[in-house]
Design a protein around this motif. Structure first.
Motif: not given
Length: 161
Positions: A117-118, A120, A136, A138, A142
């Motif tokens: 899910h991090r 993109d 992503q 944190h 990025t």
């Protein structure tokens, strides 16, 4: 429903972070948060302890940011090569998804686990080429991941002699 104010001692997902005063249902505080040591009742004496919890939170956040920057550096250096089969008309069989990218990162970066899910990816990759995919790591960090999608060796165009 009766609520009570508590001071969190640890970061709790969907509730808050250390030293934050939050309102929760009385039963949740009495039966879960306080007995497990996750929160303190918001009394005057405990409110004075918030400074030490603030320091603990600042240290944790700094540590998380440092770890995220190290992971981002590793991701920027990484170059993934993934294989995507295509038919005669150039139409792809399947696609490269965030799940495929997360699995490839884990294999290539010696077990570096990135939640899919991090990653993109606006839409799955359905063509050959080179792509920069943002990750992503944190909220403040990025990294751009370099991904190259190639055809399988049996479908690669023959080199002219």
């Amino acid at each position: 429903m009766a609520t009570v104010q508590v001071i969190l001692q640890e970061k709790i997902e969907d509730l808050g972070v250390e030293a934050e005063v939050v309102s929760v249902r009385r039963g949740y505080a009495r039966n879960y948060l306080v007995p497990k040591g996750l929160a303190l009742e918001a009394t005057r004496a405990n409110l004075r302890l918030r400074n030490s919890l603030d320091k603990k939170r600042a240290q944790r956040e700094a540590r998380e940011l440092d770890e995220a920057q190290l992971i981002a550096t590793r991701l920027r250096k990484l170059k993934l090569v993934l294989v995507l089969s295509t038919g005669q008309g150039g139409k792809a069989f399947g696609s490269i998804t965030t799940q495929d990218l997360a699995r490839a990162i884990a294999e290539e970066a010696n077990g570096l686990e990135i939640d899919r899910h991090r990653i993109d990816l606006e839409k799955p990759i359905k063509q050959h080429g080179k792509f920069n995919v943002p990750v992503q790591v944190h909220p403040e960090v990025t990294a751009n991941l370099k991904v190259e999608v190639i055809p399988p060796p049996s479908q690669a165009p023959a080199a002219e002699s």
